[in-house]
Design a protein around this motif. Structure first.
Motif, mmCIF file in Angstrom:
data_model
loop_
_atom_site.group_PDB
_atom_site.id
_atom_site.type_symbol
_atom_site.label_atom_id
_atom_site.label_comp_id
_atom_site.label_asym_id
_atom_site.label_seq_id
_atom_site.Cartn_x
_atom_site.Cartn_y
_atom_site.Cartn_z
ATOM 1 N N CYS A 194 0.648 -1.103 0.006
ATOM 2 C CA CYS A 194 -0.223 0.034 0.481
ATOM 3 C C CYS A 194 1.247 1.080 -0.607
ATOM 4 C CB CYS A 194 -0.713 0.069 1.632
ATOM 5 S SG CYS A 194 -1.261 1.737 2.043
ATOM 6 N N TYR B 174 0.073 4.255 1.211
ATOM 7 C CA TYR B 174 -0.286 4.593 2.099
ATOM 8 C C TYR B 174 -0.190 4.311 3.073
ATOM 9 C CZ TYR B 174 -2.350 6.566 -2.284
ATOM 10 O OH TYR B 174 -2.337 7.200 -3.556
ATOM 11 N N CYS C 247 -3.229 1.296 3.984
ATOM 12 C CA CYS C 247 -4.463 2.037 4.828
ATOM 13 C C CYS C 247 -5.659 1.554 4.836
ATOM 14 C CB CYS C 247 -3.955 3.825 3.416
ATOM 15 S SG CYS C 247 -5.489 3.050 2.147
ATOM 16 N N ARG C 248 -5.926 0.379 3.692
ATOM 17 C CA ARG C 248 -7.521 -0.148 4.207
ATOM 18 C C ARG C 248 -8.429 0.994 3.235
ATOM 19 N NH1 ARG C 248 -8.144 -4.545 7.069
ATOM 20 N NH2 ARG C 248 -5.652 -5.013 7.783
ATOM 21 N N CYS D 56 -7.816 3.770 -2.424
ATOM 22 C CA CYS D 56 -6.324 3.227 -2.648
ATOM 23 C C CYS D 56 -6.067 2.205 -3.533
ATOM 24 C CB CYS D 56 -5.610 2.721 -1.374
ATOM 25 S SG CYS D 56 -4.245 1.849 -1.303
ATOM 26 N N CYS E 194 -5.163 -1.509 -1.782
ATOM 27 C CA CYS E 194 -6.414 -1.737 -0.695
ATOM 28 C C CYS E 194 -7.992 -2.083 -1.722
ATOM 29 C CB CYS E 194 -6.630 -1.048 0.267
ATOM 30 S SG CYS E 194 -4.897 -0.870 1.102
HETATM 31 ZN ZN LIG Z 1 -3.720 1.387 0.790
#
Ligand SMILES: [Zn+2]
Length: 259
Positions: free
Chosen positions: A10, A12, A31-32, A36, A39
């Protein structure tokens, strides 16, 4: 056009990792966010599991939910789906619980939805009538003969979530487009869709339950750590045991606080 390259982590997430102490698996932090590119497919995969775990019994294809030139196809489609459900109720039939995703027609002729349903069986003719009255197109309803993975795959194929392996990002998928069409959501669902034995669950809880069920309720204990310390934590058996006990004590404490 070059297909987008698969991301290995990821972009982020922090530089930390998550360690599962029993198995020794190490995951990079993420980052979930569904915005993204790394993600989104992972989130979609979790959601697929939750949808499957909710035990859908039928697949419904709803067509012509919004026109090609519609400026907000999601809003229009949601209104139409609401009308279809209302019409079914007015015709004396409980529509049951639905989880659906809006998709663009392959020939750019508007938008349709793939819906997974649990509840009363809806005769094709009744569904058709409810759709006509809602201004939607010709629907199809089929019962799901084989329970399992593929049912959710059907619902979320636009998100590159098919298959439960760790295929984090499919170069040919159009996950971002699917998310945009659905106004930033992976799927839409009626209030009671995510439920276990009649108890309605929050979608995140349902995802966790589904994941635990898929892993056959294997014990897990997660901790966060810096990437550089992961190897030494895992190599130190006594430290690992102590951390595992601590995590378990903490989750028991959380459980007590909830009850
Ligand atoms: Zn992410």
């Amino acid at each position: 056009m070059e297909p987008p390259k698969a991301l290995s982590a990821c972009p982020y997430g922090s530089k930390r990792v998550v360690i599962e102490l029993y198995s020794g698996s190490v995951y990079p932090d993420r980052c979930r966010s569904s915005q993204c590119p790394y993600c989104l497919p992972l989130n979609a995969r979790r959601r697929c599991l939750a949808i499957t775990y909710a035990g859908p019994q039928r697949m419904i294809r709803l067509s012509l939910l919004a026109g090609e030139s519609d400026e907000n196809p999601c809003a229009t489609a949601l209104t139409r789906v609401g009308l279809v459900r209302r019409n079914l109720k007015r015709m004396g039939l409980e529509p049951g619980e639905w989880s659906f995703t809006i998709e663009k027609n392959p020939k750019e002729t508007g938008f349709h939805a793939h819906c997974l349903q649990r509840g009363t069986s809806i005769p094709q003719a009744v569904l058709q009538e409810a759709c006509v009255r809602a201004g939607a197109g010709f629907p199809y309803i089929n019962s799901i003969k084989r329970q399992g993975i593929w049912t959710s795959r059907y619902g979320l194929k636009g998100f590159g979530a098919d298959g439960y392996g760790l295929k984090a990002f499919r170069p040919n998928g159009d996950a971002r487009e699917a998310l945009r069409i659905n106004n930033g959501r992976m799927e839409h669902h009626s209030r009671g869709f995510f439920a276990i034995d009649g108890t309605v669950m929050r979608v995140r809880e349902m995802e966790r339950e589904a994941l635990a069920a898929m892993n056959e309720y294997k014990r897990v204990a997660y901790i966060g750590a810096s990437a550089s310390s992961a190897a030494s934590i895992l190599a130190d058996t006594r430290l690992r045991d102590r951390l595992t006990k601590e995590v378990n004590r903490r989750s028991v404490g959380k459980l007590r606080a909830m009850v």
